[in-house]
Design a protein around this motif. Structure first.
Motif, PDB file in Angstrom:
ATOM      1  N   LEU A  94     122.267  56.417 -44.229  1.00 46.54           N
ATOM      2  CA  LEU A  94     121.626  57.285 -44.328  1.00 46.54           C
ATOM      3  C   LEU A  94     121.685  58.758 -44.060  1.00 46.54           C
ATOM      4  N   PRO A  95     122.727  59.192 -43.744  1.00 47.72           N
ATOM      5  CA  PRO A  95     123.264  60.493 -43.416  1.00 47.72           C
ATOM      6  C   PRO A  95     123.342  61.103 -45.014  1.00 47.72           C
ATOM      7  N   ASN A  96     123.724  60.281 -45.828  1.00 51.03           N
ATOM      8  CA  ASN A  96     123.612  60.689 -47.175  1.00 51.03           C
ATOM      9  C   ASN A  96     122.371  60.613 -48.045  1.00 51.03           C
ATOM     10  N   LEU A  97     121.235  60.403 -47.409  1.00 49.80           N
ATOM     11  CA  LEU A  97     120.019  60.209 -48.071  1.00 49.80           C
ATOM     12  C   LEU A  97     119.046  61.288 -47.605  1.00 49.80           C
ATOM     13  N   ARG A  98     119.589  62.682 -47.035  1.00 50.86           N
ATOM     14  CA  ARG A  98     118.549  63.286 -46.372  1.00 50.86           C
ATOM     15  C   ARG A  98     117.741  64.034 -47.260  1.00 50.86           C
ATOM     16  N   GLU A  99     118.069  64.417 -48.787  1.00 50.16           N
ATOM     17  CA  GLU A  99     117.198  64.884 -49.370  1.00 50.16           C
ATOM     18  C   GLU A  99     116.120  64.004 -50.076  1.00 50.16           C
ATOM     19  N   VAL A 100     116.606  62.628 -50.290  1.00 54.88           N
ATOM     20  CA  VAL A 100     115.478  61.748 -50.456  1.00 54.88           C
ATOM     21  C   VAL A 100     114.507  61.367 -49.253  1.00 54.88           C
ATOM     22  N   PHE A 101     115.099  61.403 -48.176  1.00 55.03           N
ATOM     23  CA  PHE A 101     114.292  61.502 -47.003  1.00 55.03           C
ATOM     24  C   PHE A 101     113.177  62.477 -46.945  1.00 55.03           C
ATOM     25  N   ALA A 102     113.549  63.654 -47.137  1.00 55.40           N
ATOM     26  CA  ALA A 102     112.704  64.969 -47.090  1.00 55.40           C
ATOM     27  C   ALA A 102     111.596  64.523 -48.141  1.00 55.40           C
ATOM     28  N   ALA A 103     111.994  64.495 -49.642  1.00 50.55           N
ATOM     29  CA  ALA A 103     111.129  64.266 -50.548  1.00 50.55           C
ATOM     30  C   ALA A 103     110.275  63.052 -50.178  1.00 50.55           C
ATOM     31  N   GLN A 104     110.661  62.064 -49.693  1.00 49.89           N
ATOM     32  CA  GLN A 104     109.739  61.137 -49.325  1.00 49.89           C
ATOM     33  C   GLN A 104     108.642  61.320 -48.148  1.00 49.89           C
ATOM     34  N   LEU A 105     109.262  62.046 -47.221  1.00 56.02           N
ATOM     35  CA  LEU A 105     108.337  62.490 -46.124  1.00 56.02           C
ATOM     36  C   LEU A 105     107.255  63.551 -46.616  1.00 56.02           C
ATOM     37  N   GLY A 106     107.602  64.339 -47.523  1.00 52.58           N
ATOM     38  CA  GLY A 106     106.614  65.103 -48.081  1.00 52.58           C
ATOM     39  C   GLY A 106     105.440  64.328 -48.836  1.00 52.58           C
ATOM     40  N   LEU A 107     106.034  63.226 -49.430  1.00 51.53           N
ATOM     41  CA  LEU A 107     105.114  62.346 -50.332  1.00 51.53           C
ATOM     42  C   LEU A 107     104.236  61.502 -49.650  1.00 51.53           C
ATOM     43  N   ARG A 108     104.890  61.015 -48.650  1.00 51.36           N
ATOM     44  CA  ARG A 108     104.078  60.194 -47.668  1.00 51.36           C
ATOM     45  C   ARG A 108     103.193  60.980 -46.724  1.00 51.36           C
ATOM     46  N   PHE A 109     103.361  62.407 -46.438  1.00 47.02           N
ATOM     47  CA  PHE A 109     102.345  63.104 -45.966  1.00 47.02           C
ATOM     48  C   PHE A 109     101.375  63.270 -46.699  1.00 47.02           C
ATOM     49  N   VAL A 110     101.313  63.648 -47.995  1.00 50.14           N
ATOM     50  CA  VAL A 110     100.301  63.819 -49.122  1.00 50.14           C
ATOM     51  C   VAL A 110      99.490  62.551 -49.253  1.00 50.14           C
ATOM     52  N   ALA A 111     100.018  61.397 -49.261  1.00 50.59           N
ATOM     53  CA  ALA A 111      99.331  60.308 -49.438  1.00 50.59           C
ATOM     54  C   ALA A 111      98.555  60.050 -48.021  1.00 50.59           C
TER      55      ALA A 111
END
Length: 258
Positions: free
Chosen positions: A175-192
């Motif tokens: 998980l520490p190596n997926l920070r950018e994916v996490f941020a991108a998904q957090l933004g997309l999940r917020f929009v949804a």
């Protein structure tokens, strides 16, 4: 990080939080004729009941924003953990892939309609649970694909050979190596989540956030859009702005942290 990318989201969140204190009128206080044009004391005019549109706008954002944020955070967190586990345990990965296919084929709003109309007492908790059930599998599939490359790296193989637990591999190695994916998904999940919560309010489901929120304003004032367009356009634009601005801020934060 570009401050101009984050600033709109910060302004929108602060306005949504402080909106009720800044509103010039109560949401149930008639100040003029229905669908009156913008003028002194009502910069955005009035709605179908003669209430101040600006006051309704300032009151109607915080509940929607907070619920959407809770859905987005929990969906992303659970999806990240399950995706990392799936990358480390391929058998679970196949199950998650099948669950994601089901979540994609069956619209989340259909599940929410079925649950909240047959079980009205579920309320906002029911909306949250259904949103997680439909959102987590898809999110986990994204994280599983991103984590597959990390799981195949040498340092993860060394940690496995050293007998490290699955918990350590997930939280300390992958998980520490997926920070950018996490941020991108957090933004997309917020929009949804914003559009999901707005749709639930628009359809008058039992999990509504109350009589004063942006989706309800759009629904109730649609009949007078020709008389006072701002009664509909203002809350509609507010929903779009808060979704897009937070999404952009989350993406920018992920890039700078990576």
């Amino acid at each position: 990080m570009n401050a101009l990318t984050v600033l709109p989201a910060l302004v929108v969140v602060l306005l949504a939080a402080a909106g009720p204190a800044l509103a010039p009128h109560r949401t149930d206080e008639p100040i003029g004729m229905p669908f009156a044009d913008p003028g002194p004391g009502a910069p955005l005019g009035t709605d179908r009941l003669g209430h101040d549109v600006l006051s309704g706008l300032l009151h109607g954002g915080w509940g929607l924003l907070l619920l959407a944020a809770v859905i987005a955070v929990f969906t992303t967190l659970l999806g990240a953990v399950l995706g990392a586990i799936a990358a480390l345990r391929p058998a679970l990965g196949r199950f998650i892939e099948g669950s994601a296919d089901f979540a994609i084929l069956v619209p989340a709003i259909l599940g929410i309609l079925l649950v909240l109309t047959s079980w009205p007492a579920a309320g906002i908790a029911g909306l949250l649970v259904v949103a997680l059930l439909f959102g987590v599998p898809y999110c986990a599939r994204v994280f599983a694909a991103a984590a597959a490359g990390v799981a195949a790296t040498g340092y993860v193989e060394v940690a496995r050979a050293s007998g490290e637990t699955l918990q350590h591999l997930v939280f300390a190695e992958v998980l520490p190596n997926l920070r950018e994916v996490f941020a991108a998904q957090l933004g997309l999940r917020f929009v949804a989540a914003v559009y999901l919560v707005s749709t639930a309010s628009f359809l008058q489901l039992p999990a509504t956030l109350g009589a004063t929120n942006w989706a309800v304003m759009v629904r109730d004032n649609g009949s007078g859009i020709v008389l006072n367009p701002w009664a509909v356009l203002a809350p509609g634009l507010a929903i779009a702005v808060i979704a897009v601005s937070v999404n952009l801020a989350a993406g920018a934060f992920g890039r700078v942290r990576s």
